[in-house]
Design a protein around this motif. Structure first.
Motif, PDB file in Angstrom:
ATOM      1  N   PRO A 242      -3.010  -5.087  -6.577  1.00 17.84           N
ATOM      2  CA  PRO A 242      -4.354  -4.573  -6.850  1.00 17.84           C
ATOM      3  C   PRO A 242      -5.326  -4.935  -5.735  1.00 17.84           C
ATOM      4  O   PRO A 242      -5.090  -5.884  -4.973  1.00 17.84           O
ATOM      5  CB  PRO A 242      -4.737  -5.271  -8.158  1.00 17.84           C
ATOM      6  N   ALA A 243      -6.411  -4.188  -5.639  1.00 18.05           N
ATOM      7  CA  ALA A 243      -7.497  -4.486  -4.699  1.00 18.05           C
ATOM      8  C   ALA A 243      -8.788  -4.621  -5.492  1.00 18.05           C
ATOM      9  O   ALA A 243      -9.060  -3.815  -6.387  1.00 18.05           O
ATOM     10  CB  ALA A 243      -7.628  -3.387  -3.650  1.00 18.05           C
ATOM     11  N   THR A 244      -9.573  -5.658  -5.176  1.00 21.78           N
ATOM     12  CA  THR A 244     -10.841  -5.903  -5.861  1.00 21.78           C
ATOM     13  C   THR A 244     -11.971  -6.033  -4.852  1.00 21.78           C
ATOM     14  O   THR A 244     -11.757  -6.485  -3.714  1.00 21.78           O
ATOM     15  CB  THR A 244     -10.783  -7.182  -6.716  1.00 21.78           C
ATOM     16  N   ASN A 245     -13.171  -5.657  -5.269  1.00 23.74           N
ATOM     17  CA  ASN A 245     -14.345  -5.727  -4.396  1.00 23.74           C
ATOM     18  C   ASN A 245     -15.568  -6.027  -5.245  1.00 23.74           C
ATOM     19  O   ASN A 245     -16.063  -5.165  -5.961  1.00 23.74           O
ATOM     20  CB  ASN A 245     -14.523  -4.402  -3.649  1.00 23.74           C
ATOM     21  N   VAL A 246     -16.016  -7.285  -5.174  1.00 23.68           N
ATOM     22  CA  VAL A 246     -17.258  -7.676  -5.848  1.00 23.68           C
ATOM     23  C   VAL A 246     -18.349  -7.968  -4.826  1.00 23.68           C
ATOM     24  O   VAL A 246     -19.382  -8.536  -5.149  1.00 23.68           O
ATOM     25  CB  VAL A 246     -17.034  -8.921  -6.750  1.00 23.68           C
ATOM     26  N   VAL A 247     -18.107  -7.556  -3.584  1.00 26.42           N
ATOM     27  CA  VAL A 247     -19.031  -7.837  -2.483  1.00 26.42           C
ATOM     28  C   VAL A 247     -19.947  -6.655  -2.212  1.00 26.42           C
ATOM     29  O   VAL A 247     -21.161  -6.804  -2.048  1.00 26.42           O
ATOM     30  CB  VAL A 247     -18.248  -8.224  -1.207  1.00 26.42           C
ATOM     31  N   ASP A 248     -19.371  -5.467  -2.138  1.00 28.44           N
ATOM     32  CA  ASP A 248     -20.138  -4.288  -1.737  1.00 28.44           C
ATOM     33  C   ASP A 248     -20.668  -3.524  -2.947  1.00 28.44           C
ATOM     34  O   ASP A 248     -20.063  -3.521  -4.017  1.00 28.44           O
ATOM     35  CB  ASP A 248     -19.249  -3.352  -0.905  1.00 28.44           C
ATOM     36  N   GLY A 249     -21.788  -2.888  -2.756  1.00 31.16           N
ATOM     37  CA  GLY A 249     -22.350  -2.031  -3.790  1.00 31.16           C
ATOM     38  C   GLY A 249     -22.771  -0.707  -3.185  1.00 31.16           C
ATOM     39  O   GLY A 249     -23.623  -0.679  -2.294  1.00 31.16           O
ATOM     40  N   PRO A 250     -22.244   0.410  -3.665  1.00 31.24           N
ATOM     41  CA  PRO A 250     -21.148   0.453  -4.645  1.00 31.24           C
ATOM     42  C   PRO A 250     -19.827  -0.023  -4.040  1.00 31.24           C
ATOM     43  O   PRO A 250     -19.612   0.108  -2.830  1.00 31.24           O
ATOM     44  CB  PRO A 250     -21.078   1.941  -5.007  1.00 31.24           C
ATOM     45  N   PRO A 251     -18.943  -0.579  -4.865  1.00 26.86           N
ATOM     46  CA  PRO A 251     -17.675  -1.106  -4.335  1.00 26.86           C
ATOM     47  C   PRO A 251     -16.755   0.007  -3.860  1.00 26.86           C
ATOM     48  O   PRO A 251     -16.788   1.132  -4.364  1.00 26.86           O
ATOM     49  CB  PRO A 251     -17.082  -1.840  -5.545  1.00 26.86           C
ATOM     50  N   PHE A 252     -15.938  -0.289  -2.875  1.00 28.95           N
ATOM     51  CA  PHE A 252     -14.950   0.659  -2.367  1.00 28.95           C
ATOM     52  C   PHE A 252     -13.648  -0.079  -2.126  1.00 28.95           C
ATOM     53  O   PHE A 252     -13.614  -1.309  -2.046  1.00 28.95           O
ATOM     54  CB  PHE A 252     -15.442   1.331  -1.084  1.00 28.95           C
ATOM     55  N   GLY A 253     -12.568   0.664  -2.005  1.00 29.77           N
ATOM     56  CA  GLY A 253     -11.255   0.072  -1.791  1.00 29.77           C
ATOM     57  C   GLY A 253     -10.765   0.232  -0.373  1.00 29.77           C
ATOM     58  O   GLY A 253     -11.396   0.900   0.450  1.00 29.77           O
ATOM     59  N   PRO A 254      -9.617  -0.374  -0.050  1.00 27.82           N
ATOM     60  CA  PRO A 254      -9.031  -0.214   1.284  1.00 27.82           C
ATOM     61  C   PRO A 254      -8.687   1.254   1.534  1.00 27.82           C
ATOM     62  O   PRO A 254      -8.204   1.945   0.647  1.00 27.82           O
ATOM     63  CB  PRO A 254      -7.762  -1.073   1.222  1.00 27.82           C
ATOM     64  N   SER A 255      -8.943   1.721   2.740  1.00 27.25           N
ATOM     65  CA  SER A 255      -8.685   3.125   3.062  1.00 27.25           C
ATOM     66  C   SER A 255      -8.308   3.255   4.535  1.00 27.25           C
ATOM     67  O   SER A 255      -8.338   2.282   5.289  1.00 27.25           O
ATOM     68  CB  SER A 255      -9.921   3.981   2.758  1.00 27.25           C
ATOM     69  N   GLY A 256      -7.947   4.479   4.925  1.00 25.05           N
ATOM     70  CA  GLY A 256      -7.671   4.754   6.329  1.00 25.05           C
ATOM     71  C   GLY A 256      -6.274   4.387   6.777  1.00 25.05           C
ATOM     72  O   GLY A 256      -6.004   4.317   7.980  1.00 25.05           O
ATOM     73  N   PHE A 257      -5.355   4.162   5.825  1.00 19.98           N
ATOM     74  CA  PHE A 257      -3.981   3.829   6.197  1.00 19.98           C
ATOM     75  C   PHE A 257      -3.040   4.315   5.096  1.00 19.98           C
ATOM     76  O   PHE A 257      -3.456   4.580   3.970  1.00 19.98           O
ATOM     77  CB  PHE A 257      -3.810   2.325   6.403  1.00 19.98           C
ATOM     78  N   VAL A 258      -1.767   4.432   5.442  1.00 21.97           N
ATOM     79  CA  VAL A 258      -0.727   4.794   4.480  1.00 21.97           C
ATOM     80  C   VAL A 258       0.166   3.585   4.277  1.00 21.97           C
ATOM     81  O   VAL A 258       0.639   2.987   5.248  1.00 21.97           O
ATOM     82  CB  VAL A 258       0.111   5.989   4.994  1.00 21.97           C
ATOM     83  N   TYR A 259       0.379   3.209   3.019  1.00 23.06           N
ATOM     84  CA  TYR A 259       1.186   2.014   2.753  1.00 23.06           C
ATOM     85  C   TYR A 259       2.662   2.293   3.027  1.00 23.06           C
ATOM     86  O   TYR A 259       3.200   3.347   2.664  1.00 23.06           O
ATOM     87  CB  TYR A 259       1.038   1.567   1.299  1.00 23.06           C
ATOM     88  N   SER A 260       3.320   1.340   3.679  1.00 25.24           N
ATOM     89  CA  SER A 260       4.754   1.433   3.929  1.00 25.24           C
ATOM     90  C   SER A 260       5.348   0.033   3.910  1.00 25.24           C
ATOM     91  O   SER A 260       4.887  -0.850   4.643  1.00 25.24           O
ATOM     92  CB  SER A 260       5.041   2.104   5.278  1.00 25.24           C
ATOM     93  N   LYS A 261       6.367  -0.178   3.091  1.00 27.05           N
ATOM     94  CA  LYS A 261       7.010  -1.496   3.005  1.00 27.05           C
ATOM     95  C   LYS A 261       8.003  -1.725   4.135  1.00 27.05           C
ATOM     96  O   LYS A 261       8.532  -2.825   4.291  1.00 27.05           O
ATOM     97  CB  LYS A 261       7.705  -1.666   1.656  1.00 27.05           C
ATOM     98  N   SER A 262       8.279  -0.691   4.936  1.00 26.44           N
ATOM     99  CA  SER A 262       9.203  -0.821   6.057  1.00 26.44           C
ATOM    100  C   SER A 262       8.552  -0.291   7.330  1.00 26.44           C
ATOM    101  O   SER A 262       7.666   0.562   7.283  1.00 26.44           O
ATOM    102  CB  SER A 262      10.506  -0.067   5.784  1.00 26.44           C
ATOM    103  N   THR A 263       8.997  -0.794   8.456  1.00 23.77           N
ATOM    104  CA  THR A 263       8.444  -0.378   9.755  1.00 23.77           C
ATOM    105  C   THR A 263       9.048   0.957  10.192  1.00 23.77           C
ATOM    106  O   THR A 263      10.250   1.192  10.037  1.00 23.77           O
ATOM    107  CB  THR A 263       8.737  -1.461  10.805  1.00 23.77           C
TER     108      THR A 263
END
Length: 515
Positions: A242-263
């Motif tokens: 999970p990703a959490t954000n209690v710092v920014d208002g309005p909160p946003f999540g990680p972006s700008g990348f594609v998750y990959s468990k392998s190289t």
């Protein structure tokens, strides 16, 4: 009867701060004028510096840094209105808070704190809310500190066997209250929350770790405050991240990348041929007959405890690969089994995103792989700002170049230690657009993870897999960090000028600059 934080009375709490004798002594000292700063003050107190420690609340009351015996919020009441009328403050106004993890809704990220107001906690010391909080006394004082821009001293209390009261308190400097709000707490009652951010220009935090990022590890993702993403891996990992954000208002999540468990491989690259495998049946147990063990100095790099732990950091770890005849459960495949610990990505005020574990991670355990696009270093576009480049410098580490610490392991049969081309990493992993949770792990000058090169599919050390292992036992909710390994004044921009970047790791050994 013993006393817990913010006014709640507890029975049988072994971590209680003082005993009745201390309280009697304090009353006597107050009556004869022995308190160092009897009148409350805003800001730093002369003679008391960031990092100073106290072994009871009694010491803090005697010095005047925090004058409440019971409450976690120390504030100036209405009587100070005349004394400070030239400042046009609205009273009450807070001057100091103590964080000891007594409230289930607290959140502490060192430089950034979500502090729960006072009141409504149970009387049995179980750290649960049993009624709504009210906007009065310390709660109102913290709100007024935000309105009047009054800095607040922050003191953290940690468990300690060296203190007769079971705790040691550290003064961690001045913070500003930047936001407050009311919400339904973990137990369903209304609580007031205050976001405090550490003021810049102060000495580095000497508190090496925050012991109570949250009073308890959440039992489910649905309990998380500031949840912006249920699982950044989209089901690829053994556990959701999970990703959490209690710092920014309005909160946003990680972006700008594609998750990959392998190289992934860059288009112009091809991996070397697959290495010959061992002939072990079942699992590898005899280092004398296992060809992979021979590459590791005639021994196995892992022990089986806790699902496999690395005995020591090595120049390179040779694991069993696709041509080996042993089972997938072989201990010499320890880093190939994916995530073993529940991780969370969370937002910080100064360091962007960060990572912590909900589980205790034992020393030597694999945490995650740094993945991305494997490419030639010379092909990286230096014009584009990319902070996710990981140079595969295993060969440079073996040779001890640029101050790198040399590690055990004889690889003279596999590499040419005199090769001039090896002075700079030939390959790197670019996690700018594709990567795993490792891309969010921050630097620290006193890290709790270390980088380990691993080979299993082939034996070209210049294209090794990059794994992060636990350097020590890591308690739940402590930020995961590793040393990025920059040499000071080593990063040059496209215009030829040195690029400087401040370090905000908060370590007592902080070098002040990342590069």
């Amino acid at each position: 009867m013993v006393v817990s934080d913010r006014g709640a009375v507890a029975k049988g709490d072994v971590a209680a701060d003082e005993n009745f004798g201390d309280q009697v002594s304090l009353l006597a000292m107050k009556s004869n004028g022995s308190i160092l700063y009897p009148e409350k003050r805003i800001g730093h107190l002369p003679g008391i510096g960031v990092g100073d420690q106290f072994f009871s609340r009694a010491e803090m009351v005697v010095l005047g840094i925090h004058s409440h015996w019971l409450n976690g919020i120390d504030y100036m009441g209405e009587k100070y209105a005349k004394l400070l009328q030239s400042l046009s403050y609205t009273f009450p106004v807070a001057v100091c808070v103590v964080l000891s993890g007594i409230y289930e809704d607290d959140l502490d990220n060192s430089e950034d704190v979500i502090y729960t107001g006072q009141g409504g906690n149970d009387l049995l010391g179980r750290r649960h809310q049993i009624q709504d909080q009210k906007m009065e006394r310390g709660n109102l004082a913290l709100k007024n500190s935000m309105i009047c821009t009054v800095p607040v001293r922050v003191i953290r209390g940690h468990e300690s066997t060296n203190s007769y009261c079971g705790k040691v308190y550290t003064y961690d400097g001045l913070y500003k209250v930047v936001k407050y709000w009311a919400e339904k707490g973990v137990s369903g009652f209304t609580v007031f929350k205050y976001r405090l951010c550490r003021l810049e220009g102060q000495p580095t935090l000497t508190t090496n770790q925050v012991y109570f990022s949250r009073a308890q590890v959440p039992s489910s993702i649905s309990e998380l405050r500031g949840l912006v993403c249920d699982d950044i891996s989209a089901g690829q990992e053994n556990f959701p991240i999970p990703a959490t954000n209690v710092v920014d208002g309005p909160p946003f999540g990680p972006s700008g990348f594609v998750y990959s468990k392998s190289t992934k491989l860059a288009k112009n690259l091809k991996l070397p041929s697959v290495a010959c495998g061992c002939k072990c049946k079942g699992e590898c147990v005899d280092p004398r007959s296992c060809s992979c063990a021979r590459l590791n100095g005639n021994d196995f790099p892992y022990v089986r405890k806790d699902g496999g732990r690395l005995v020591e950091a090595k120049a390179v770890v040779f694991e069993c690969g696709p041509h080996c005849e042993c089972r997938s459960t072989c201990v010499n495949r320890t880093s190939q089994n994916g995530l073993r610990y529940r991780l969370e990505v969370y937002r910080t005020t100064k360091k962007g995103w960060a990572v912590r574990s909900w589980d205790t991670i034992p020393s030597g355990a694999p945490v995650c792989e740094y993945t991305g696009i494997l490419t030639k270093t010379e092909d990286i576009d230096s014009v584009v700002e990319n902070n996710y480049i990981f140079d595969i410098d295993c060969l440079q580490t073996i040779k001890g170049l640029d101050g790198r610490e040399r590690r055990p392991g004889d690889l003279s049969s596999l590499i040419d230690l005199d090769e001039k081309k090896s002075e700079a990493p030939e390959y790197c992993i670019d996690a700018g657009s594709i990567g795993s949770v490792a891309r969010f792990i921050n630097h620290s000058c006193s890290p709790n993870l270390f980088v380990q090169c691993v080979l299993s599919q082939h034996q070209d050390i210049k294209m090794a897999k990059i794994m992060l292992f636990a350097a020590d036992n890591i308690p739940p909710l402590q930020e995961l960090t590793y040393d990025y390994g920059y040499v000071l004044d080593s990063v040059v921009g496209v215009d030829g000028t040195l690029k400087k970047l401040r370090c905000f790791c908060g370590s007592s050994d902080c070098r002040k600059w990342l590069h």
